[in-house]
Design an enzyme around this catalytic site. Structure first.
Site, PDB file in Angstrom:
ATOM      1  N   TYR A  43       0.819  -1.208   0.000  1.00  0.00           N
ATOM      2  CA  TYR A  43       0.000   0.000   0.000  1.00  0.00           C
ATOM      3  C   TYR A  43       0.860   1.268   0.000  1.00  0.00           C
ATOM      4  O   TYR A  43       0.410   2.327  -0.399  1.00  0.00           O
ATOM      5  CB  TYR A  43      -0.893   0.036   1.254  1.00  0.00           C
ATOM      6  N   GLY A  44       2.081   1.144   0.500  1.00  0.00           N
ATOM      7  CA  GLY A  44       2.952   2.306   0.697  1.00  0.00           C
ATOM      8  C   GLY A  44       3.084   3.255  -0.488  1.00  0.00           C
ATOM      9  O   GLY A  44       2.992   4.473  -0.328  1.00  0.00           O
ATOM     10  N   CYS A  74      -2.093  -1.841   9.970  1.00  0.00           N
ATOM     11  CA  CYS A  74      -1.291  -1.406   8.828  1.00  0.00           C
ATOM     12  C   CYS A  74      -1.025   0.074   9.036  1.00  0.00           C
ATOM     13  O   CYS A  74      -1.969   0.858   9.207  1.00  0.00           O
ATOM     14  CB  CYS A  74      -2.086  -1.636   7.544  1.00  0.00           C
ATOM     15  N   ASN A  75       0.235   0.453   9.060  1.00  0.00           N
ATOM     16  CA  ASN A  75       0.587   1.853   9.317  1.00  0.00           C
ATOM     17  C   ASN A  75       0.138   2.773   8.192  1.00  0.00           C
ATOM     18  O   ASN A  75      -0.342   3.876   8.437  1.00  0.00           O
ATOM     19  CB  ASN A  75       2.099   1.976   9.518  1.00  0.00           C
ATOM     20  N   THR A  76       0.278   2.313   6.937  1.00  0.00           N
ATOM     21  CA  THR A  76      -0.112   3.153   5.801  1.00  0.00           C
ATOM     22  C   THR A  76      -1.612   3.439   5.862  1.00  0.00           C
ATOM     23  O   THR A  76      -2.054   4.576   5.685  1.00  0.00           O
ATOM     24  CB  THR A  76       0.251   2.460   4.469  1.00  0.00           C
ATOM     25  N   GLU A 153       6.615 -10.083   1.899  1.00  0.00           N
ATOM     26  CA  GLU A 153       5.470 -10.664   1.182  1.00  0.00           C
ATOM     27  C   GLU A 153       5.882 -11.818   0.268  1.00  0.00           C
ATOM     28  O   GLU A 153       5.090 -12.715   0.005  1.00  0.00           O
ATOM     29  CB  GLU A 153       4.758  -9.582   0.357  1.00  0.00           C
ATOM     30  N   CYS A 185       5.934  -0.059  10.393  1.00  0.00           N
ATOM     31  CA  CYS A 185       5.221  -0.903   9.434  1.00  0.00           C
ATOM     32  C   CYS A 185       5.136  -2.269  10.086  1.00  0.00           C
ATOM     33  O   CYS A 185       6.141  -2.780  10.596  1.00  0.00           O
ATOM     34  CB  CYS A 185       5.981  -0.985   8.109  1.00  0.00           C
ATOM     35  N   THR A 186       3.946  -2.873  10.071  1.00  0.00           N
ATOM     36  CA  THR A 186       3.795  -4.148  10.796  1.00  0.00           C
ATOM     37  C   THR A 186       4.494  -5.313  10.097  1.00  0.00           C
ATOM     38  O   THR A 186       4.610  -6.396  10.669  1.00  0.00           O
ATOM     39  CB  THR A 186       2.303  -4.479  11.035  1.00  0.00           C
TER      40      THR A 186
END
Length: 271
Positions: A43-44, A74-76, A153, A185-186
């Site tokens: 997503y970043g 999710c940080n983003t 990922e 970021c997780t």
């Protein structure tokens, strides 16, 4: 809302499993539903509007599963979508940025804090704002690490390639006199040992996701929706992914101490 309803966790991919791992440890009575949007990860680099749209799609899916609380793991997504989703839902909604910031302010001695995250999280300045609000004298040095999420990922986080990428990426943080660095970021706790080796043993790493679970626990009690051990309900853990269940399950089984994780593939539509 009943005590026995599950807690929902959403993430751009497998990163939120680091939060789930902590939740299983700290909240063993709770049932968990997890959705990772691995097909559209990371997503970043995506525009904020798109991240908000995707986060809503995941949220609606879990709401249909009757969750009692939503954790945006999710940080983003937290950076751009938390406020909107929190305002719209009647159940408690928690993001990962404030708990991580609180823990970093508590941990630092010299008020020099580093933040590593996706391009989207760093661009949002969410950590910087949260840290400055709690401790105005703090110097915040932020660094986008766009190559970290793809490593995790693709299940390459144990590889020598990962080690090389971590080393090269974190070079700008060397000699900045930091004493605390937030893993913003997780996905990053899966690279934690490499990150620690690179930054040095004296630097305190803050796992924003793990810190979030403490807040989840507090809110469960505050809203009186915690699952009690005497309620005779065996907690369940369900995992959903928009990508390959095979890769998801390999990482989940490696990371979580749960027997035979088998995720379900779903399609949220839209690219």
């Amino acid at each position: 809302m009943t005590h026995t309803q599950p807690i929902g966790f959403i993430d751009s991919g497998v990163g939120g499993l680091t939060v789930v791992k902590e939740a299983i440890k700290q909240l063993p009575n709770e049932s968990i539903l997890y959705l990772g949007d691995t097909a559209r990860c990371p997503y970043g680099p995506r525009p904020a509007e798109q991240v908000i749209d995707y986060t809503w799609q995941m949220t609606r899916f879990l709401l249909e599963k009757n969750i009692k609380m939503l954790v945006i793991a999710c940080n983003t997504a937290t950076a751009v979508a938390l406020d909107e989703i929190k305002a719209a839902l009647s159940i408690p909604v928690i993001g990962v940025i404030l708990p991580g910031s609180r823990a970093a302010v508590k941990a630092t001695s010299n008020h020099r804090i580093g933040v590593i995250g996706t391009a989207g999280t760093i661009k949002s300045h969410s950590y910087e704002r949260a840290l400055k609000a709690k401790s105005p004298q703090t110097t915040v040095i932020s660094l986008a690490c766009p190559k970290f999420v793809p490593i995790v990922e693709s299940n390459q986080y144990h590889s020598s390639v990962a080690k090389k990428i971590v080393s090269e990426t974190l070079r700008p943080l060397k000699n900045k006199k930091l004493d605390t660095v937030i893993l913003g970021c997780t996905h990053y706790p899966l690279l934690k040992h490499m990150i620690q080796n690179e930054l040095g043993s004296t630097i305190r790493l803050i796992d924003s996701g793990a810190e979030t679970v403490g807040e989840v626990s507090t809110l469960l009690d505050y809203f009186d929706i915690a699952q009690q051990s005497d309620q005779d309900v065996i907690p369940t853990h369900e995992f959903y992914t928009t990508g390959s269940p095979k890769i998801f399950d390999e990482i989940a089984n490696d990371w979580l101490d749960l027997p035979n994780i088998s995720s379900n593939h779903i399609d949220l539509g839209g690219k």
